[in-house]
Design a protein around this motif. Structure first.
Motif, PDB file in Angstrom:
ATOM      1  N   MET A  18       0.953  -1.303   0.039  1.00  0.00           N
ATOM      2  CA  MET A  18       0.034   0.089  -0.115  1.00  0.00           C
ATOM      3  C   MET A  18       0.902   1.275  -0.079  1.00  0.00           C
ATOM      4  N   HIS A  19       0.372   2.228  -0.598  1.00  0.00           N
ATOM      5  CA  HIS A  19       1.048   3.498  -0.841  1.00  0.00           C
ATOM      6  C   HIS A  19       0.446   4.672   0.118  1.00  0.00           C
ATOM      7  N   ILE A  20       1.426   4.952   0.967  1.00  0.00           N
ATOM      8  CA  ILE A  20       0.860   6.300   1.936  1.00  0.00           C
ATOM      9  C   ILE A  20       1.440   7.689   1.510  1.00  0.00           C
ATOM     10  N   THR A  21       0.740   8.645   1.226  1.00  0.00           N
ATOM     11  CA  THR A  21       1.064   9.965   1.141  1.00  0.00           C
ATOM     12  C   THR A  21       0.408  10.906   1.889  1.00  0.00           C
ATOM     13  N   THR A  22       1.132  11.874   2.448  1.00  0.00           N
ATOM     14  CA  THR A  22       0.267  12.938   2.891  1.00  0.00           C
ATOM     15  C   THR A  22       0.562  14.177   2.214  1.00  0.00           C
ATOM     16  N   ASN A  23      -0.399  15.264   2.650  1.00  0.00           N
ATOM     17  CA  ASN A  23      -0.318  16.721   2.269  1.00  0.00           C
ATOM     18  C   ASN A  23       0.511  17.529   3.065  1.00  0.00           C
ATOM     19  N   SER A  24       0.569  18.748   2.859  1.00  0.00           N
ATOM     20  CA  SER A  24       1.404  19.735   3.503  1.00  0.00           C
ATOM     21  C   SER A  24       1.013  19.712   5.012  1.00  0.00           C
ATOM     22  N   LEU A  25      -0.165  19.404   5.289  1.00  0.00           N
ATOM     23  CA  LEU A  25      -0.775  19.522   6.691  1.00  0.00           C
ATOM     24  C   LEU A  25      -0.712  18.287   7.196  1.00  0.00           C
ATOM     25  N   GLY A  26       0.034  17.063   7.010  1.00  0.00           N
ATOM     26  CA  GLY A  26       0.270  16.095   7.408  1.00  0.00           C
ATOM     27  C   GLY A  26      -1.186  15.075   7.158  1.00  0.00           C
ATOM     28  N   LEU A  27      -2.130  15.734   6.305  1.00  0.00           N
ATOM     29  CA  LEU A  27      -3.353  14.683   6.183  1.00  0.00           C
ATOM     30  C   LEU A  27      -3.242  13.814   5.019  1.00  0.00           C
ATOM     31  N   ARG A  28      -3.956  12.643   4.852  1.00  0.00           N
ATOM     32  CA  ARG A  28      -3.820  11.708   3.878  1.00  0.00           C
ATOM     33  C   ARG A  28      -4.857  12.406   2.826  1.00  0.00           C
ATOM     34  N   GLY A  29      -4.395  12.729   1.672  1.00  0.00           N
ATOM     35  CA  GLY A  29      -4.937  13.276   0.439  1.00  0.00           C
ATOM     36  C   GLY A  29      -4.363  14.267  -0.023  1.00  0.00           C
ATOM     37  N   PRO A  30      -5.028  14.808  -1.034  1.00  0.00           N
ATOM     38  CA  PRO A  30      -4.471  15.815  -1.863  1.00  0.00           C
ATOM     39  C   PRO A  30      -4.285  17.126  -0.982  1.00  0.00           C
ATOM     40  N   GLU A  31      -3.601  18.174  -1.574  1.00  0.00           N
ATOM     41  CA  GLU A  31      -3.323  19.536  -0.768  1.00  0.00           C
ATOM     42  C   GLU A  31      -4.842  20.305  -0.796  1.00  0.00           C
ATOM     43  N   ILE A  32      -5.163  21.122   0.291  1.00  0.00           N
ATOM     44  CA  ILE A  32      -6.320  21.547   0.407  1.00  0.00           C
ATOM     45  C   ILE A  32      -6.128  22.969   0.013  1.00  0.00           C
ATOM     46  N   GLY A  33      -7.011  23.509  -0.903  1.00  0.00           N
ATOM     47  CA  GLY A  33      -6.881  24.790  -1.142  1.00  0.00           C
ATOM     48  C   GLY A  33      -8.107  25.676  -0.745  1.00  0.00           C
ATOM     49  N   PRO A  34      -8.415  26.654  -1.200  1.00  0.00           N
ATOM     50  CA  PRO A  34      -9.725  27.509  -0.768  1.00  0.00           C
ATOM     51  C   PRO A  34     -10.877  26.679  -1.324  1.00  0.00           C
ATOM     52  N   LYS A  35     -11.846  26.824  -0.757  1.00  0.00           N
ATOM     53  CA  LYS A  35     -13.075  25.809  -0.787  1.00  0.00           C
ATOM     54  C   LYS A  35     -13.545  26.430  -2.247  1.00  0.00           C
ATOM     55  N   PRO A  36     -13.758  25.881  -3.456  1.00  0.00           N
ATOM     56  CA  PRO A  36     -14.303  26.289  -4.673  1.00  0.00           C
ATOM     57  C   PRO A  36     -15.703  26.490  -4.384  1.00  0.00           C
ATOM     58  N   ALA A  37     -16.368  27.570  -5.114  1.00  0.00           N
ATOM     59  CA  ALA A  37     -17.765  27.938  -5.214  1.00  0.00           C
ATOM     60  C   ALA A  37     -18.778  26.717  -5.389  1.00  0.00           C
ATOM     61  N   GLY A  38     -19.790  26.484  -4.658  1.00  0.00           N
ATOM     62  CA  GLY A  38     -20.614  25.200  -4.976  1.00  0.00           C
ATOM     63  C   GLY A  38     -20.142  24.059  -4.468  1.00  0.00           C
ATOM     64  N   VAL A  39     -19.107  24.138  -3.834  1.00  0.00           N
ATOM     65  CA  VAL A  39     -18.650  22.675  -3.431  1.00  0.00           C
ATOM     66  C   VAL A  39     -18.974  22.771  -1.664  1.00  0.00           C
ATOM     67  N   ARG A  40     -19.488  21.577  -1.340  1.00  0.00           N
ATOM     68  CA  ARG A  40     -19.698  21.198   0.289  1.00  0.00           C
ATOM     69  C   ARG A  40     -18.421  20.408   0.703  1.00  0.00           C
ATOM     70  N   ARG A  41     -17.974  20.977   1.674  1.00  0.00           N
ATOM     71  CA  ARG A  41     -16.803  20.066   2.422  1.00  0.00           C
ATOM     72  C   ARG A  41     -17.210  19.381   3.677  1.00  0.00           C
ATOM     73  N   VAL A  42     -16.961  18.252   3.835  1.00  0.00           N
ATOM     74  CA  VAL A  42     -16.839  17.529   4.873  1.00  0.00           C
ATOM     75  C   VAL A  42     -15.555  17.297   5.590  1.00  0.00           C
ATOM     76  N   LEU A  43     -15.416  17.406   6.715  1.00  0.00           N
ATOM     77  CA  LEU A  43     -14.037  17.208   7.312  1.00  0.00           C
ATOM     78  C   LEU A  43     -14.220  15.887   8.444  1.00  0.00           C
ATOM     79  N   ALA A  44     -13.394  14.716   8.005  1.00  0.00           N
ATOM     80  CA  ALA A  44     -13.808  13.653   8.503  1.00  0.00           C
ATOM     81  C   ALA A  44     -12.317  13.541   9.787  1.00  0.00           C
TER      82      ALA A  44
END
Length: 127
Positions: free
Chosen positions: A1-27
């Motif tokens: 399995m391959h594990i990478t983290t973003n600059s915040l140390g979270l698993r997944g892509p970098e998190i930019g500003p929330k785009p218009a019309g997108v709903r974000r869920v923080l897990a």
């Protein structure tokens, strides 16, 4: 399995500003949320995002903020750090009865041992 983290140390892509019309869920959660034993696409936050996308309607982004060894106290501190950057519309807490119940949020638990990189609450007077 391959594990990478973003600059915040979270698993997944970098998190930019929330785009218009997108709903974000923080897990938020521990290693079960992070998905230590599975590929990123198999961790429950990624599966949740797929299920929401399949419904149609608004676009959702689910941010995987699971960190192994974190209990609910540390997850609250992490939420405080992330909420302004992630701008979640909804927060979902992954809670595992098998190991989250015995954790002590006010001090490092004896059973799990102290972890130098895990935030911890400390009492100051009556606070």
């Amino acid at each position: 399995m391959h594990i990478t983290t973003n600059s915040l140390g979270l698993r997944g892509p970098e998190i930019g500003p929330k785009p218009a019309g997108v709903r974000r869920v923080l897990a938020l959660g521990d290693s079960f949320t992070f998905g230590h034993a599975v590929e990123a696409s198999e961790a429950w936050p990624a599966v949740l995002q797929e299920l929401l996308a399949a419904r149609g309607g608004p676009r959702y982004e689910v941010v995987n903020a699971g960190i192994g060894g974190y209990g609910t106290g540390q997850q609250l501190l992490l939420y405080d750090e992330l909420q302004s950057r992630v701008e979640p519309d909804l927060v979902v807490l992954g809670f595992a009865v098998v190991n989250d119940v015995p954790r002590q949020p006010l001090r490092r638990g004896r059973r799990y041992g102290a972890k130098a990189d895990t935030p911890c609450f400390r009492l100051e007077g009556s606070r």
